[in-house]
Design a protein around this motif. Sequence first.
Motif, PDB file in Angstrom:
ATOM      1  N   CYS A  66       0.614  -1.190   0.072  1.00 58.92           N
ATOM      2  CA  CYS A  66      -0.031   0.012  -0.106  1.00 58.92           C
ATOM      3  C   CYS A  66       0.984   1.327   0.132  1.00 58.92           C
ATOM      4  CB  CYS A  66      -0.988  -0.080   1.232  1.00 58.92           C
ATOM      5  SG  CYS A  66      -2.133   1.421   1.434  1.00 58.92           S
ATOM      6  N   THR A  67       1.973   1.379   0.835  1.00 57.71           N
ATOM      7  CA  THR A  67       2.823   2.262   0.826  1.00 57.71           C
ATOM      8  C   THR A  67       3.586   2.666  -0.384  1.00 57.71           C
ATOM      9  OG1 THR A  67       2.958   2.008   3.399  1.00 57.71           O
ATOM     10  CG2 THR A  67       4.728   3.509   2.094  1.00 57.71           C
ATOM     11  N   LYS A  68       4.190   1.518  -1.118  1.00 55.58           N
ATOM     12  CA  LYS A  68       4.755   1.926  -2.367  1.00 55.58           C
ATOM     13  C   LYS A  68       4.001   2.308  -3.556  1.00 55.58           C
ATOM     14  CE  LYS A  68       7.824  -2.172  -1.748  1.00 55.58           C
ATOM     15  NZ  LYS A  68       8.680  -3.420  -2.025  1.00 55.58           N
ATOM     16  N   MET A  69       2.535   2.024  -3.439  1.00 56.70           N
ATOM     17  CA  MET A  69       1.480   2.590  -4.457  1.00 56.70           C
ATOM     18  C   MET A  69       1.157   3.855  -4.095  1.00 56.70           C
ATOM     19  SD  MET A  69      -0.611  -0.769  -5.191  1.00 56.70           S
ATOM     20  CE  MET A  69      -1.698  -0.162  -6.417  1.00 56.70           C
ATOM     21  N   GLY A  70       1.580   4.457  -3.077  1.00 53.06           N
ATOM     22  CA  GLY A  70       1.345   5.987  -2.840  1.00 53.06           C
ATOM     23  C   GLY A  70       0.451   6.500  -1.600  1.00 53.06           C
ATOM     24  N   GLY A  71      -0.033   5.245  -0.842  1.00 49.29           N
ATOM     25  CA  GLY A  71      -0.390   5.355   0.207  1.00 49.29           C
ATOM     26  C   GLY A  71       0.282   6.299   1.214  1.00 49.29           C
ATOM     27  N   LYS A  72      -0.354   7.381   2.031  1.00 52.45           N
ATOM     28  CA  LYS A  72       0.312   7.907   3.008  1.00 52.45           C
ATOM     29  C   LYS A  72       0.114   7.498   4.401  1.00 52.45           C
ATOM     30  CE  LYS A  72       1.985  10.737  -0.016  1.00 52.45           C
ATOM     31  NZ  LYS A  72       3.224  10.961  -0.142  1.00 52.45           N
ATOM     32  N   SER A  73      -1.113   7.112   4.658  1.00 52.20           N
ATOM     33  CA  SER A  73      -1.484   6.409   5.924  1.00 52.20           C
ATOM     34  C   SER A  73      -2.006   4.964   5.886  1.00 52.20           C
ATOM     35  CB  SER A  73      -2.223   7.352   6.746  1.00 52.20           C
ATOM     36  OG  SER A  73      -2.619   6.815   8.001  1.00 52.20           O
ATOM     37  N   CYS A  74      -1.432   4.038   5.297  1.00 51.71           N
ATOM     38  CA  CYS A  74      -1.881   2.675   4.979  1.00 51.71           C
ATOM     39  C   CYS A  74      -2.081   1.974   6.578  1.00 51.71           C
ATOM     40  CB  CYS A  74      -1.068   1.980   4.248  1.00 51.71           C
ATOM     41  SG  CYS A  74      -0.555   2.680   2.530  1.00 51.71           S
ATOM     42  N   LYS A  75      -3.265   1.193   6.669  1.00 53.49           N
ATOM     43  CA  LYS A  75      -3.622   0.598   7.828  1.00 53.49           C
ATOM     44  C   LYS A  75      -4.000  -0.869   7.481  1.00 53.49           C
ATOM     45  CE  LYS A  75      -4.035   4.560  10.866  1.00 53.49           C
ATOM     46  NZ  LYS A  75      -4.888   5.529  11.796  1.00 53.49           N
ATOM     47  N   LEU A  76      -3.963  -1.466   8.448  1.00 56.09           N
ATOM     48  CA  LEU A  76      -4.660  -2.949   8.099  1.00 56.09           C
ATOM     49  C   LEU A  76      -6.140  -2.734   8.127  1.00 56.09           C
ATOM     50  CD1 LEU A  76      -4.445  -6.191   8.027  1.00 56.09           C
ATOM     51  CD2 LEU A  76      -4.529  -6.258  10.406  1.00 56.09           C
ATOM     52  N   ARG A  77      -6.620  -3.322   7.239  1.00 49.03           N
ATOM     53  CA  ARG A  77      -8.220  -3.367   7.169  1.00 49.03           C
ATOM     54  C   ARG A  77      -8.784  -4.979   7.499  1.00 49.03           C
ATOM     55  NH1 ARG A  77     -12.410  -1.646   2.308  1.00 49.03           N
ATOM     56  NH2 ARG A  77     -14.261  -2.232   3.387  1.00 49.03           N
ATOM     57  N   ILE A  78      -8.165  -5.941   6.952  1.00 49.02           N
ATOM     58  CA  ILE A  78      -8.715  -7.115   7.537  1.00 49.02           C
ATOM     59  C   ILE A  78      -7.305  -8.275   7.185  1.00 49.02           C
ATOM     60  CG2 ILE A  78      -9.624  -7.753   4.929  1.00 49.02           C
ATOM     61  CD1 ILE A  78     -11.489  -9.402   6.414  1.00 49.02           C
ATOM     62  N   ALA A  79      -7.392  -9.312   8.281  1.00 49.55           N
ATOM     63  CA  ALA A  79      -6.564 -10.114   8.023  1.00 49.55           C
ATOM     64  C   ALA A  79      -7.179 -11.449   8.118  1.00 49.55           C
ATOM     65  CB  ALA A  79      -5.234 -10.084   9.146  1.00 49.55           C
ATOM     66  N   TYR A  80      -6.910 -12.595   7.474  1.00 49.34           N
ATOM     67  CA  TYR A  80      -7.584 -13.941   7.356  1.00 49.34           C
ATOM     68  C   TYR A  80      -6.687 -14.983   7.294  1.00 49.34           C
ATOM     69  CZ  TYR A  80      -6.706 -13.463   2.593  1.00 49.34           C
ATOM     70  OH  TYR A  80      -6.490 -13.110   1.175  1.00 49.34           O
ATOM     71  N   PHE A  81      -6.972 -16.357   7.553  1.00 48.89           N
ATOM     72  CA  PHE A  81      -6.037 -17.456   7.486  1.00 48.89           C
ATOM     73  C   PHE A  81      -6.919 -18.591   7.021  1.00 48.89           C
ATOM     74  CE2 PHE A  81      -7.348 -17.694  11.832  1.00 48.89           C
ATOM     75  CZ  PHE A  81      -7.514 -19.053  12.133  1.00 48.89           C
ATOM     76  N   ASN A  82      -6.523 -19.510   6.032  1.00 51.05           N
ATOM     77  CA  ASN A  82      -6.926 -20.690   5.702  1.00 51.05           C
ATOM     78  C   ASN A  82      -8.252 -20.420   5.242  1.00 51.05           C
ATOM     79  OD1 ASN A  82      -4.638 -21.976   6.508  1.00 51.05           O
ATOM     80  ND2 ASN A  82      -5.670 -22.880   8.418  1.00 51.05           N
ATOM     81  N   GLN A  83      -8.531 -19.299   4.567  1.00 53.46           N
ATOM     82  CA  GLN A  83     -10.043 -18.862   4.000  1.00 53.46           C
ATOM     83  C   GLN A  83      -9.713 -17.833   2.605  1.00 53.46           C
ATOM     84  OE1 GLN A  83     -11.806 -16.892   7.474  1.00 53.46           O
ATOM     85  NE2 GLN A  83     -13.244 -18.659   7.540  1.00 53.46           N
ATOM     86  N   CYS A  84     -10.826 -17.456   2.513  1.00 51.36           N
ATOM     87  CA  CYS A  84     -10.943 -16.451   1.241  1.00 51.36           C
ATOM     88  C   CYS A  84     -11.400 -15.173   1.572  1.00 51.36           C
ATOM     89  CB  CYS A  84     -11.639 -17.103   0.137  1.00 51.36           C
ATOM     90  SG  CYS A  84     -11.152 -18.733  -0.684  1.00 51.36           S
ATOM     91  N   VAL A  85     -11.178 -14.128   0.701  1.00 54.21           N
ATOM     92  CA  VAL A  85     -11.621 -12.890   1.187  1.00 54.21           C
ATOM     93  C   VAL A  85     -12.244 -12.086  -0.104  1.00 54.21           C
ATOM     94  CG1 VAL A  85      -9.495 -11.890   0.712  1.00 54.21           C
ATOM     95  CG2 VAL A  85     -11.050 -10.606   2.424  1.00 54.21           C
ATOM     96  N   ALA A  86     -12.952 -11.146  -0.015  1.00 54.47           N
ATOM     97  CA  ALA A  86     -13.612 -10.134  -0.789  1.00 54.47           C
ATOM     98  C   ALA A  86     -13.955  -8.841  -0.513  1.00 54.47           C
ATOM     99  CB  ALA A  86     -14.685 -11.133  -1.474  1.00 54.47           C
ATOM    100  N   ILE A  87     -13.723  -8.105  -1.428  1.00 56.55           N
ATOM    101  CA  ILE A  87     -14.072  -6.592  -1.185  1.00 56.55           C
ATOM    102  C   ILE A  87     -15.124  -6.127  -2.137  1.00 56.55           C
ATOM    103  CG2 ILE A  87     -13.125  -4.167  -1.195  1.00 56.55           C
ATOM    104  CD1 ILE A  87     -10.344  -5.108  -0.380  1.00 56.55           C
ATOM    105  N   ALA A  88     -16.063  -5.542  -1.696  1.00 54.44           N
ATOM    106  CA  ALA A  88     -17.176  -5.062  -2.482  1.00 54.44           C
ATOM    107  C   ALA A  88     -17.152  -3.402  -2.309  1.00 54.44           C
ATOM    108  CB  ALA A  88     -18.542  -5.614  -1.976  1.00 54.44           C
ATOM    109  N   ASP A  89     -17.198  -2.611  -3.222  1.00 52.33           N
ATOM    110  CA  ASP A  89     -17.387  -1.119  -3.104  1.00 52.33           C
ATOM    111  C   ASP A  89     -18.692  -0.791  -4.067  1.00 52.33           C
ATOM    112  OD1 ASP A  89     -14.917  -0.908  -2.037  1.00 52.33           O
ATOM    113  OD2 ASP A  89     -13.796  -0.576  -3.569  1.00 52.33           O
TER     114      ASP A  89
END
Length: 228
Positions: A147-170
């Motif tokens: 996130c920082t490399k792509m230009g983010g100034k204040s990048c923070k964790l939104r979600i962490a998961y293990f042995n599963q799948c994740v999806a973002i809907a905007d």
Amino acid sequence: MLRLQRGRRVCLRTLVLLIAVPLPERWATQTEIELQPLKGSDRFMRNRRMKKWILLVLLGLQSGAVLAEGNCPPGFYPIGGKGVQGCAPIPQSGAGSQQTAPAAPVPTGEWETRWGAIAEDSGSMTTGVSTSRKSKEEAVSAAVGQCTKMGGKSCKLRIAYFNQCVAIADPKMDSAIKRSVGRSSANSAATEKIAKQDALKRCSEFEGGQSCDIVYSACSLSEFRPYR
């Protein structure tokens, strides 16, 4: 009627012996006398003695047959009730009869946990992700770094998961301002399909009901590591 069966060999052997053994002298003399023509009470007595003799022979044959049918080979014992005969193996006792328990299977490897994470800069909406990391710390660090490399100034964790799948809907993009307006949703689930469904459902419930699209989905599932 005599039947030539295995269990009646003793009967036949007994009959042969009875025929082959010569009669005593007294019996022979008596037989010669009985062969002469007789009348009245003499004939009745002769018939009676002959019936007794036949009865004794038949009883001997029957007892011999019963003894023969009850015989079993070594290591077996007779079973069955009257009229039904058979042989069964004698049960073994002691340590030799105990069955050895099957050996436990030897594991060839193990399943290892895999982590994933999503980090965002809420001001610029810059996002960084990571998948299939061996620890949560590694996954979070990788996502924030991206996130920082792509230009983010204040990048923070939104979600962490293990042995599963994740999806973002905007929310759908506003064509006038060229960006999404509203709240987005990030959800994890056992499969990618379920994660997408949950993210869309939750996103559509924000802002009194908004139209949403899936903008990102991924999985970080457990991986098998062989010992060799």
